[in-house]
Design an enzyme around this catalytic site. Structure first.
Site, PDB file in Angstrom:
ATOM      1  N   SER A  42       0.830  -1.198   0.000  1.00 42.47           N
ATOM      2  CA  SER A  42       0.000   0.000   0.000  1.00 42.47           C
ATOM      3  C   SER A  42       0.864   1.248   0.000  1.00 42.47           C
ATOM      4  O   SER A  42       2.004   1.235   0.474  1.00 42.47           O
ATOM      5  CB  SER A  42      -0.910   0.008   1.224  1.00 42.47           C
ATOM      6  OG  SER A  42      -0.129   0.281   2.373  1.00 42.47           O
ATOM      7  N   LYS A  43       0.288   2.296  -0.530  1.00 41.74           N
ATOM      8  CA  LYS A  43       0.996   3.564  -0.615  1.00 41.74           C
ATOM      9  C   LYS A  43       1.363   4.050   0.791  1.00 41.74           C
ATOM     10  O   LYS A  43       2.443   4.551   1.030  1.00 41.74           O
ATOM     11  CB  LYS A  43       0.074   4.578  -1.303  1.00 41.74           C
ATOM     12  CG  LYS A  43       0.782   5.809  -1.787  1.00 41.74           C
ATOM     13  CD  LYS A  43      -0.203   6.717  -2.453  1.00 41.74           C
ATOM     14  CE  LYS A  43      -0.426   7.941  -1.601  1.00 41.74           C
ATOM     15  NZ  LYS A  43      -1.541   8.763  -1.980  1.00 41.74           N
ATOM     16  N   ARG A  44       0.426   3.850   1.704  1.00 43.11           N
ATOM     17  CA  ARG A  44       0.633   4.335   3.062  1.00 43.11           C
ATOM     18  C   ARG A  44       1.847   3.670   3.703  1.00 43.11           C
ATOM     19  O   ARG A  44       2.690   4.310   4.308  1.00 43.11           O
ATOM     20  CB  ARG A  44      -0.627   4.061   3.890  1.00 43.11           C
ATOM     21  CG  ARG A  44      -0.795   4.938   5.117  1.00 43.11           C
ATOM     22  CD  ARG A  44      -2.169   4.767   5.739  1.00 43.11           C
ATOM     23  NE  ARG A  44      -2.625   3.393   5.740  1.00 43.11           N
ATOM     24  CZ  ARG A  44      -2.240   2.472   6.623  1.00 43.11           C
ATOM     25  NH1 ARG A  44      -1.396   2.779   7.569  1.00 43.11           N
ATOM     26  NH2 ARG A  44      -2.696   1.244   6.552  1.00 43.11           N
TER      27      ARG A  44
END
Ligand code: GLU
Length: 437
Positions: free
Chosen positions: A208-210
């Protein structure tokens, strides 16, 4: 003829997972003589942007994943409107008055009239999947007649575009029963489903980007100098197994060997080291002249007159995994000694227990040996090695290598001599001898 589609939403840059799923659609279409549609699902006008769409299209282009047709849902509103009207007319959908979000405003959405039934569908990867749709309630399919939401737009398009196989990430498996219900309501044929496993990191967390930042974007790999074909090769192995020992494939080869039977159920684990290794294997397969052009262009930014000969090309290739490693080598001074005279420190010329006197003697001997040596790594090695083995390798090879490079770490001295040429090497050895005198 199989017709597949990839349906990215332009609400972010091209993600690894999207690229991998696009590849599987592409490979399936190629392998089966099918047709591949790219559908930009931009009905979410708040989150979709042209920039993201361009990022996705450019990323797919860089990877070399071509499609037969491109559609944008934002250009197909009238089609969805006619389906919504039909559904409202036949009672499979209804206008529902909602609690207004703002005081005094009237709020309405269009809900699907859920028949509350059991849905069983066959998935090419997961086998038979069963869902009870009762829990889903009368879910919303459009914000208004003109504003369809994902499930409705996707089902209408899959139907209108005569999609035979829906190949998508496993995160969509729970959407499938809703979409089947809508298909049944509009009289659409059910496509064959293949939900492919998600990509996890080594700790088995979804990419995920996070959590993983720019590592989830295709652009990052482009910027870091990976070869698109190597990236595709690695992506193919994220969830698919060829059933043989082979790990290195061109895109063309993948289109010949790919099959859904080789797709696994369990999540794929993203391993950057493996990607680097695969990239290196593809670098090795590159035409040396194409490789030389890339290396030379980069080196010339620091050394405008640089010429990359065969030996330097070989040595460089041994030290890199991606093209950005060349930038690192340049900034760490790993090319300096090929193109400019190194600075030498007397003390550093002497190997462990050796003495200045002996070191000088060894370098003089080497200089003599080199008088009629050809400019060839293997030949130089065979001329110098017997002497080095006789009097102690470190005693001879360390000062020689240091005299040539001025570095404690560098490629082997035989390659250095071949790269620098006999004359330049002799001059550097002479300087070292003088330093020891
Ligand atoms: N637009 C959806 C997404 O990006 C597509 C899902 C599908 O393939 O049906 O997640």
């Amino acid at each position: 003829m199989p017709i597949v589609r990839m349906a990215p939403s332009p609400t972010g840059n091209l993600h690894i997972g999207t690229a991998r799923t696009t590849l599987f659609n592409y490979l399936f279409a190629k392998k089966t003589g099918g047709y591949f549609i790219l559908r930009i699902e931009d009905t979410d006008t708040e989150r979709s942007t042209k920039e993201y769409e361009n990022n996705i299209l450019n990323g797919l282009k860089w990877l070399g994943l071509e499609y037969n047709e491109l559609h944008r849902q934002s250009e197909r509103t009238s089609t969805y409107v006619s389906y919504v009207r039909k559904m409202l007319h036949d009672g499979s959908a209804y206008i529902s008055k909602e609690e207004p979000k703002e005081e005094g405003k009237r709020s309405e959405v269009i809900r699907f009239k859920n028949p509350n039934k059991k849905i069983v569908f066959k998935d090419l990867i997961r086998g038979e999947v069963e869902f009870d749709t009762t829990d889903l309630g009368d879910f919303v399919i459009a914000k208004s007649v003109e504003e369809p939401l994902y499930h409705l737009a996707a089902v209408v398009d899959d139907h209108e575009m005569k999609i035979t196989h829906v190949i998508r990430g496993e995160d969509h498996i729970s959407n499938t029963p809703r979409q089947i219900l809508i298909q049944e309501a509009i009289g659409a044929e059910r496509p064959i489903y293949a939900h492919i496993p998600l990509i996890f990191d080594k700790e088995r967390k979804k990419l995920s980007k996070r959590k993983h930042g720019s590592a989830v974007w295709i652009d990052t790999y482009k910027e870091e100098g990976y070869l698109p074909e190597a990236v595709l090769n690695y992506f193919a192995l994220l969830g698919w197994n060829p059933g043989t020992e082979q790990e290195i494939f061109t895109l063309k080869e993948l289109t010949e060997v790919f099959s859904m039977e080789g797709v696994q159920k369990s999540p794929a684990i993203f391993d950057i080291e493996k990607l680097k290794w695969i990239n290196k294997e593809h670098l090795k397969k590159m035409d040396p002249n194409d490789l030389r052009i890339v290396v030379e262009e980069k080196v010339k930014e620091k050394f405008p007159n640089a010429i990359i000969g065969d030996d330097l090309l070989r040595i460089t290739l041994e030290r890199i995994y991606t093209f950005s490693d060349i930038d690192k080598m340049l900034s760490e001074g790993e090319f300096d000694f090929y193109f400019s005279e190194p600075e030498l420190l007397k003390d550093k010329l002497i190997w462990k227990e050796s003495t200045p006197k002996d070191t000088k003697k060894h370098l003089e001997k080497i200089s003599e040996f080199l008088l009629d040596a050809p400019q060839n790594t293997e030949a130089i090695k065979s001329i110098l090695m017997p002497y080095a083995e006789e009097v102690g390798k470190g005693n001879v090879l360390w000062p020689l290598r240091y005299a040539l490079s001025g570095k404690e770490k560098s490629p082997d001295p035989f390659s250095l001599i071949a790269i620098l040429g006999i004359d330049k090497s002799q001059a550097r050895i002479k300087r070292a001898i003088e330093l020891l005198s």
